[in-house]
Design an enzyme around this catalytic site. Sequence first.
Site, PDB file in Angstrom:
ATOM      1  NE  ARG A  89       6.117  -1.463   9.811  1.00  0.00           N
ATOM      2  CZ  ARG A  89       4.945  -1.643   9.719  1.00  0.00           C
ATOM      3  NH1 ARG A  89       4.957  -0.964   8.693  1.00  0.00           N
ATOM      4  NH2 ARG A  89       3.940  -2.198  10.020  1.00  0.00           N
ATOM      5  NE  ARG A 132       6.758  -3.773   6.188  1.00  0.00           N
ATOM      6  CZ  ARG A 132       5.529  -3.496   6.362  1.00  0.00           C
ATOM      7  NH1 ARG A 132       4.816  -3.603   5.310  1.00  0.00           N
ATOM      8  NH2 ARG A 132       4.798  -3.924   6.934  1.00  0.00           N
ATOM      9  CE  LYS A 177      -1.557  -1.176   4.228  1.00  0.00           C
ATOM     10  NZ  LYS A 177      -1.584  -2.067   4.744  1.00  0.00           N
ATOM     11  NE  ARG A 181      -4.797  -1.852  10.224  1.00  0.00           N
ATOM     12  CZ  ARG A 181      -4.027  -0.843   9.563  1.00  0.00           C
ATOM     13  NH1 ARG A 181      -3.511  -0.141   8.788  1.00  0.00           N
ATOM     14  NH2 ARG A 181      -2.633  -2.205   9.243  1.00  0.00           N
ATOM     15  NE  ARG A 217       1.155  -5.528  10.666  1.00  0.00           N
ATOM     16  CZ  ARG A 217       2.675  -5.607  10.308  1.00  0.00           C
ATOM     17  NH1 ARG A 217       4.154  -6.275  10.936  1.00  0.00           N
ATOM     18  NH2 ARG A 217       2.819  -5.174   9.601  1.00  0.00           N
TER      19      ARG A 217
HETATM   20  N1  LIG Z   1      -6.386   3.262  10.922  1.00  0.00           N
HETATM   21  C1  LIG Z   1      -5.754   2.133  11.580  1.00  0.00           C
HETATM   22  N2  LIG Z   1      -6.626   2.005  13.001  1.00  0.00           N
HETATM   23  C2  LIG Z   1      -6.236   0.987  14.172  1.00  0.00           C
HETATM   24  N3  LIG Z   1      -4.746   1.127  13.906  1.00  0.00           N
HETATM   25  C3  LIG Z   1      -3.804   1.665  13.423  1.00  0.00           C
HETATM   26  C4  LIG Z   1      -4.197   1.772  11.598  1.00  0.00           C
HETATM   27  N4  LIG Z   1      -3.363   2.261  10.928  1.00  0.00           N
HETATM   28  C5  LIG Z   1      -2.121   2.576  12.149  1.00  0.00           C
HETATM   29  N5  LIG Z   1      -2.812   0.681  13.238  1.00  0.00           N
HETATM   30  C6  LIG Z   1      -1.070   1.031  14.052  1.00  0.00           C
HETATM   31  O1  LIG Z   1      -0.182   1.465  13.083  1.00  0.00           O
HETATM   32  C7  LIG Z   1       0.081  -0.364  12.855  1.00  0.00           C
HETATM   33  C8  LIG Z   1       1.217  -0.079  11.642  1.00  0.00           C
HETATM   34  O2  LIG Z   1       0.459  -0.218  10.227  1.00  0.00           O
HETATM   35  P1  LIG Z   1       0.526   0.304   9.365  1.00  0.00           P
HETATM   36  O3  LIG Z   1       2.595   0.792   8.730  1.00  0.00           O
HETATM   37  O4  LIG Z   1      -0.282   0.642   8.765  1.00  0.00           O
HETATM   38  O5  LIG Z   1       0.905  -1.680   9.497  1.00  0.00           O
HETATM   39  P2  LIG Z   1       0.766  -2.870   8.515  1.00  0.00           P
HETATM   40  O6  LIG Z   1       1.994  -3.138   7.645  1.00  0.00           O
HETATM   41  O7  LIG Z   1      -0.155  -3.811   9.109  1.00  0.00           O
HETATM   42  O8  LIG Z   1      -0.540  -2.064   7.200  1.00  0.00           O
HETATM   43  C9  LIG Z   1      -0.673  -1.351  12.982  1.00  0.00           C
HETATM   44  O9  LIG Z   1      -0.593  -2.838  13.089  1.00  0.00           O
HETATM   45  C10 LIG Z   1      -1.293  -1.039  14.275  1.00  0.00           C
HETATM   46  O10 LIG Z   1      -1.636  -0.805  15.825  1.00  0.00           O
END
Ligand SMILES: Nc1ncnc2c1ncn2[C@@H]1O[C@H](COP(=O)(O)OP(=O)(O)O)[C@@H](O)[C@H]1O
Length: 276
Positions: free
Chosen positions: A211, A167, A56, A133, A222
């Site tokens: 990360r 990553r 994404k 989300r 996740r």
């Molecule tokens: N819209 C959201 N609602 C709730 N938690 C979020 C949201 N966006 C990010 N997070 C938190 O930040 C973490 C990292 O997000 P992100 O970088 O988007 O990870 P991913 O690689 O899982 O898509 C998520 O696992 C969650 O804990």
Amino acid sequence: MAAITRLAKPSSSISYLRRCLSTSISSETNPLFSSRKDPKDRNVQWVFLGCPGVGKGTYASRLCSLLGVPHIATGDLVREELASSGPLSQQLSEIVNQGKLVSDQIIINLLSKRLEAGEAKGESGFILDGFPRTINQAEILEGVTDIDLVVNLKLQEDVLLEKCLGRRICSECGKNFNLASINVKGENGNPGISMAPLLPPAHCTVKLITRSDDTEAVVKERLRVYSEKSQPVEEFYRSRGKLLEFDLPGGIPQSWPKLLEALNLDDYEEKQSAAA
Ligand SMILES: Nc1ncnc2c1ncn2[C@@H]1O[C@H](COP(=O)(O)OP(=O)(O)O)[C@@H](O)[C@H]1O
């Protein structure tokens, strides 16, 4: 119908936030609210959905550069808050490192602040990455602004895990790389997929970090949380006719031109480079 039966009742704190967003915060102070403009008078307002590791961030940020809109990733906002060692950081670190979702309330606060700062700088439009989300987040967003299009990026699950584990981020310049070399043979009518690694230049190689939530156990959690809480968001937008499904055919060289084609932007990129 499935979309309607899955809708969770907003919690009272979320109803409160929604009331704040739609009534007590005026259009001058609430950037989400003030962005309900005629699409002709503003830049695109798009959302990118997809499982962890699907890419994404990669594709949303490329499109943002092409279209001249900000790339707003709620995961980045969470990581910035974590790094700031502010009052929320201990609580956020526990949630993120367990692969759980941060509360809707915290996320909406972080996102509102980010949009407000952007509005002050004269930003128009956005591509949201990682938001909404949950159904609650999608309903709140729907209540305060118009989303033109939702792109749902898709890849098979074993590839997602490998991509998350591969990553790496340069701790100095912040660029993202991926050491995974994906080569899945086609089976049972499913197409195979190959993705070359995205290797860092020599000056970043020595500064790579991973990360803390990109471990096998946390990525699996996740992915589970995604299918429980975020997959219903796909249906939310599908039922509103806004969802564009996009199966990634391979790495960036194969996927980027196909994505532009799917978005009717292939000419746009040519015109932009001719004008440059
Ligand atoms: N819209 C959201 N609602 C709730 N938690 C979020 C949201 N966006 C990010 N997070 C938190 O930040 C973490 C990292 O997000 P992100 O970088 O988007 O990870 P991913 O690689 O899982 O898509 C998520 O696992 C969650 O804990």
